[in-house]
Design a protein around this motif. Structure first.
Motif, mmCIF file in Angstrom:
data_model
loop_
_atom_site.group_PDB
_atom_site.id
_atom_site.type_symbol
_atom_site.label_atom_id
_atom_site.label_comp_id
_atom_site.label_asym_id
_atom_site.label_seq_id
_atom_site.Cartn_x
_atom_site.Cartn_y
_atom_site.Cartn_z
ATOM 1 N N GLY A 38 0.900 -1.155 0.010
ATOM 2 C CA GLY A 38 0.006 -0.127 0.008
ATOM 3 C C GLY A 38 0.807 1.207 0.045
ATOM 4 N N HIS A 39 0.420 2.277 0.398
ATOM 5 C CA HIS A 39 1.082 3.728 0.079
ATOM 6 C C HIS A 39 1.587 4.247 1.338
ATOM 7 N N VAL A 64 8.349 -3.157 3.195
ATOM 8 C CA VAL A 64 7.118 -2.553 2.070
ATOM 9 C C VAL A 64 7.353 -3.286 0.832
ATOM 10 N N ALA A 65 6.380 -3.948 0.329
ATOM 11 C CA ALA A 65 6.503 -4.748 -0.831
ATOM 12 C C ALA A 65 5.679 -3.851 -2.026
ATOM 13 N N LEU A 73 11.699 2.390 6.616
ATOM 14 C CA LEU A 73 10.978 1.217 6.257
ATOM 15 C C LEU A 73 11.789 0.737 4.984
ATOM 16 N N PRO A 74 12.288 -0.479 4.987
ATOM 17 C CA PRO A 74 13.022 -0.981 3.694
ATOM 18 C C PRO A 74 11.941 -1.347 2.733
ATOM 19 N N VAL A 102 11.038 -11.798 -3.073
ATOM 20 C CA VAL A 102 12.081 -10.817 -2.353
ATOM 21 C C VAL A 102 11.941 -10.371 -1.013
ATOM 22 N N SER A 103 10.663 -9.761 -1.080
ATOM 23 C CA SER A 103 10.372 -9.097 0.263
ATOM 24 C C SER A 103 10.248 -10.041 1.319
ATOM 25 N N MET A 104 9.531 -11.343 1.152
ATOM 26 C CA MET A 104 9.729 -12.355 2.030
ATOM 27 C C MET A 104 11.160 -12.617 2.512
ATOM 28 N N ARG A 105 12.051 -12.922 1.597
ATOM 29 C CA ARG A 105 13.540 -13.296 1.811
ATOM 30 C C ARG A 105 14.175 -12.255 2.701
#
Length: 338
Positions: A127-128, A147-148, A157-158, A301-304
């Motif tokens: 989300g934003h 944040v994905a 926040l990465p 990649v977000s989960m990793r």
């Protein structure tokens, strides 16, 4: 008679072992005699015991659970990201709790507090922008957040994303070269970070490099839905625009159908480039030209990255500093442009 819930204590009593032994069996700890393990597993099967993930987590200080916050579970973009998240979560033996924030600040705060109460190990936020209250919630907790597929107004926040500025610039330049007339930009809120700092900047750069004037009236704000795109189609035509880059695929499909219903032919009289390459872009007729994003990879990649942050926090109490991860985007020419 009311059915009694089966607890670890019930299993320990029936198997005549300690609760610690049952816990070791459930968690696959090898330090249990084979005959004891068999006895405990037999009782677990007989009683149909289901270990409680949170209770199991209290013993190991880990619930092996991650929370995922999605602004709209019906939006194909976020749904495809969630697939990548889920696969990597399964690989690392994490349970996933999926929540829907309705892209609403109060609801987002509520679901995040709910996830914290469930003692999740980490959160993937989609989300934003986030409210000040939610920002405080994140910063006061030691739960890592990634944040994905977006950016927020919290630079701490990465994020895992594509280069939205470059993608917008590329799409708008492509349209400028192909139409005789103005190119519109159709986005969500103009004030959200992803649009103000990235997409609108990319739009301005493309215009500047082509020697075109920037006109604020050619930026259209919509909620990310098919109905919104359909509704805006008349206003976009009235603006004199001959093409549009649209930041949401559902909106792009709505715009195209709205134009068609107004008797305007795509791509002969109006050209459209979509943004996310979800399945929506392929099921429209004509098919939508689009920026392509590695949606599954953005989720994976977000989960990793989240597993790395969770593990580094466990090892030394400190989270590794992690930069933004920017993945490659591409461009797929289809039938909505010449």
């Amino acid at each position: 008679m009311e059915k009694q819930s089966v607890t670890i204590y019930t299993v320990a009593r029936e198997a005549r072992v300690s609760m610690a032994t049952v816990s070791r069996v459930v968690n696959g700890n090898p330090n249990v005699k084979p005959e004891t393990r068999k006895k405990v597993l037999d009782v677990i099967k007989q009683l149909n015991y289901r270990p409680n993930a949170v209770a199991r987590g209290l013993a190991s200080k880990k619930t092996t659970t991650v929370g995922v916050v999605i602004p709209d579970v019906t939006n194909a973009y976020f749904a495809e990201l969630a697939l990548g998240i889920d696969d990597i979560a399964s690989m690392y033996k994490y349970n996933m709790i999926l929540t829907n924030s309705d892209a609403d600040d109060r609801k987002a705060l509520q679901v995040v507090r709910g996830l914290m109460a469930k003692q999740v190990d980490g959160i993937i936020f989609m989300g934003h922008d986030i409210s000040e209250e939610l920002r405080q919630e994140f910063s006061s907790s030691n739960v890592p957040v990634v944040v994905a597929g977006s950016v927020t107004n919290d630079d701490e926040l990465p994020t895992v994303r594509i280069d939205y500025q470059e993608a917008t610039k590329q799409a708008v330049k492509y349209l400028i070269e192909r139409v005789d007339g103005p190119v519109a930009l159709v986005v969500g809120s103009k004030d959200s970070t992803i649009n103000k700092r990235y997409r609108i900047e990319g739009y301005k750069q493309a215009l500047q490099e082509a020697g075109k004037e920037f006109d604020e009236k050619l930026i259209f704000e919509t909620h990310d839905s098919y109905a919104e795109g359909y509704k805006q189609s008349q206003a976009i035509v009235d603006s004199g625009a001959k093409a549009a880059f649209v930041s949401d695929d559902g909106v792009a499909a709505g715009l195209m159908n709205g134009l068609t219903d107004h008797g305007i032919k795509v791509p002969d009289e109006f050209q459209i480039v979509a943004s996310n390459n979800t399945k929506t872009t392929e099921i429209t007729r004509p098919k939508l030209t689009t920026i392509t994003q590695p949606l599954y990879d953005l989720g994976a990649v977000s989960m990793r990255l989240l597993t790395k942050l969770m593990n580094s926090k466990d090892e030394d109490g400190e989270e590794d500093e992690s930069k933004d991860v920017i993945l490659e985007h591409g461009f797929e020419k289809r039938q909505s442009t010449h």
